[in-house]
Design a protein around this motif. Sequence first.
Motif, short mmCIF file in Angstrom:
data_model
loop_
_atom_site.label_atom_id
_atom_site.label_comp_id
_atom_site.label_asym_id
_atom_site.label_seq_id
_atom_site.Cartn_x
_atom_site.Cartn_y
_atom_site.Cartn_z
N GLY A 41 0.82 -1.19 0.00
CA GLY A 41 0.00 0.00 0.00
C GLY A 41 0.85 1.24 0.00
N ALA A 42 0.43 2.23 -0.75
CA ALA A 42 1.14 3.50 -0.84
C ALA A 42 0.40 4.57 -0.06
CB ALA A 42 1.29 3.93 -2.29
N SER A 43 1.15 5.39 0.62
CA SER A 43 0.59 6.54 1.31
C SER A 43 1.31 7.80 0.87
CB SER A 43 0.70 6.37 2.83
OG SER A 43 2.05 6.27 3.24
N GLY A 44 0.65 8.92 1.03
CA GLY A 44 1.21 10.18 0.58
C GLY A 44 0.51 10.68 -0.67
N THR A 45 0.94 11.82 -1.11
CA THR A 45 0.33 12.46 -2.27
C THR A 45 1.02 12.02 -3.55
OG1 THR A 45 -0.25 14.41 -0.95
CG2 THR A 45 -0.24 14.65 -3.35
N ILE A 46 0.21 11.54 -4.47
CA ILE A 46 0.69 11.14 -5.78
C ILE A 46 -0.05 11.98 -6.81
CG2 ILE A 46 1.07 9.25 -7.39
CD1 ILE A 46 0.80 7.34 -5.01
N TYR A 52 1.17 6.90 -12.35
CA TYR A 52 2.24 6.13 -11.76
C TYR A 52 2.10 4.65 -12.10
CZ TYR A 52 -1.28 5.17 -8.16
OH TYR A 52 -2.43 4.80 -7.48
N VAL A 53 3.23 4.02 -12.09
CA VAL A 53 3.32 2.59 -12.31
C VAL A 53 3.72 1.94 -10.99
CG1 VAL A 53 4.46 0.75 -13.59
CG2 VAL A 53 3.93 2.92 -14.72
N MET A 54 3.11 0.84 -10.68
CA MET A 54 3.50 0.09 -9.49
C MET A 54 3.98 -1.29 -9.91
SD MET A 54 0.65 1.15 -6.62
CE MET A 54 1.77 0.74 -5.26
N ASN A 82 5.73 9.09 -13.14
CA ASN A 82 6.27 9.28 -14.48
C ASN A 82 6.53 10.73 -14.87
OD1 ASN A 82 6.22 6.49 -15.04
ND2 ASN A 82 4.05 6.61 -15.58
N GLY A 83 6.01 11.68 -14.16
CA GLY A 83 6.24 13.06 -14.54
C GLY A 83 6.06 14.02 -13.40
N PRO A 84 6.64 15.20 -13.56
CA PRO A 84 7.48 15.68 -14.66
C PRO A 84 8.86 15.04 -14.71
CG PRO A 84 7.47 17.29 -12.89
CD PRO A 84 6.46 16.23 -12.50
N TYR A 85 9.34 14.57 -13.60
CA TYR A 85 10.56 13.80 -13.55
C TYR A 85 10.23 12.41 -13.03
CZ TYR A 85 13.01 18.24 -14.06
OH TYR A 85 13.46 19.46 -14.52
N ILE A 86 10.88 11.43 -13.56
CA ILE A 86 10.65 10.06 -13.12
C ILE A 86 11.26 9.88 -11.74
CG2 ILE A 86 11.12 7.64 -13.57
CD1 ILE A 86 11.16 8.29 -16.54
N THR A 87 10.43 9.45 -10.81
CA THR A 87 10.86 9.24 -9.45
C THR A 87 10.40 7.87 -8.98
OG1 THR A 87 10.68 11.62 -8.97
CG2 THR A 87 10.81 10.13 -7.09
N ASN A 88 11.30 7.14 -8.39
CA ASN A 88 10.99 5.82 -7.87
C ASN A 88 10.93 5.83 -6.35
OD1 ASN A 88 10.94 3.60 -10.02
ND2 ASN A 88 12.74 4.80 -10.62
N TYR A 89 9.93 5.17 -5.83
CA TYR A 89 9.78 4.96 -4.40
C TYR A 89 9.80 3.46 -4.13
CZ TYR A 89 8.24 9.82 -4.51
OH TYR A 89 8.16 11.18 -4.71
N TRP A 90 10.40 3.10 -3.02
CA TRP A 90 10.59 1.70 -2.71
C TRP A 90 10.13 1.38 -1.30
CZ3 TRP A 90 12.23 -1.51 -6.50
CH2 TRP A 90 12.86 -0.92 -7.61
N GLY A 91 9.58 0.21 -1.15
CA GLY A 91 9.31 -0.31 0.16
C GLY A 91 10.57 -0.89 0.76
N LYS A 92 10.47 -1.32 1.99
CA LYS A 92 11.63 -1.88 2.68
C LYS A 92 11.88 -3.33 2.33
CE LYS A 92 11.40 1.28 6.61
NZ LYS A 92 11.29 1.39 8.08
#
Length: 118
Positions: free
Chosen positions: A23-28, A32-34, A100-110
């Motif tokens: 599960g993702a939390s926060g503002t998106i 996005y791709v998961m 995916n935008g404006p810059y590609i940013t990846n978030y990761w779980g532990k």
Amino acid sequence: QVQLAESGGGLVQPGGSLRLSCGASGTIRSLYVMGWYRQAPGKERELVAVITSGGNTNYADSVKGRFTISRDNAEKSVYLQMNSLAPEDTAVYYCNLRVNGPYITNYWGKGTLVTVSS
């Protein structure tokens, strides 16, 4: 900004099944791709499966036909149903969210450990 939390890993015998959840939390703010990645001892991290917000999927050849990825956009969650597990599937599985935008940013779980062993 975005935090991911995985669950569902554990010890399973060869041929067994597990279902991973993330599960993702926060503002998106963007599309996005998961997906799920994994890293086994002595190996590089590899893609397992990804899914777009529209439901398009891509799987690693090694898991095609055995694993199924799905997502719930309303809940901002992604799942991985793993069937016919083999010892080669033993790894730490990481949840990934890519904006995916404006810059590609990846978030990761532990990560959550999946061990397939008799």
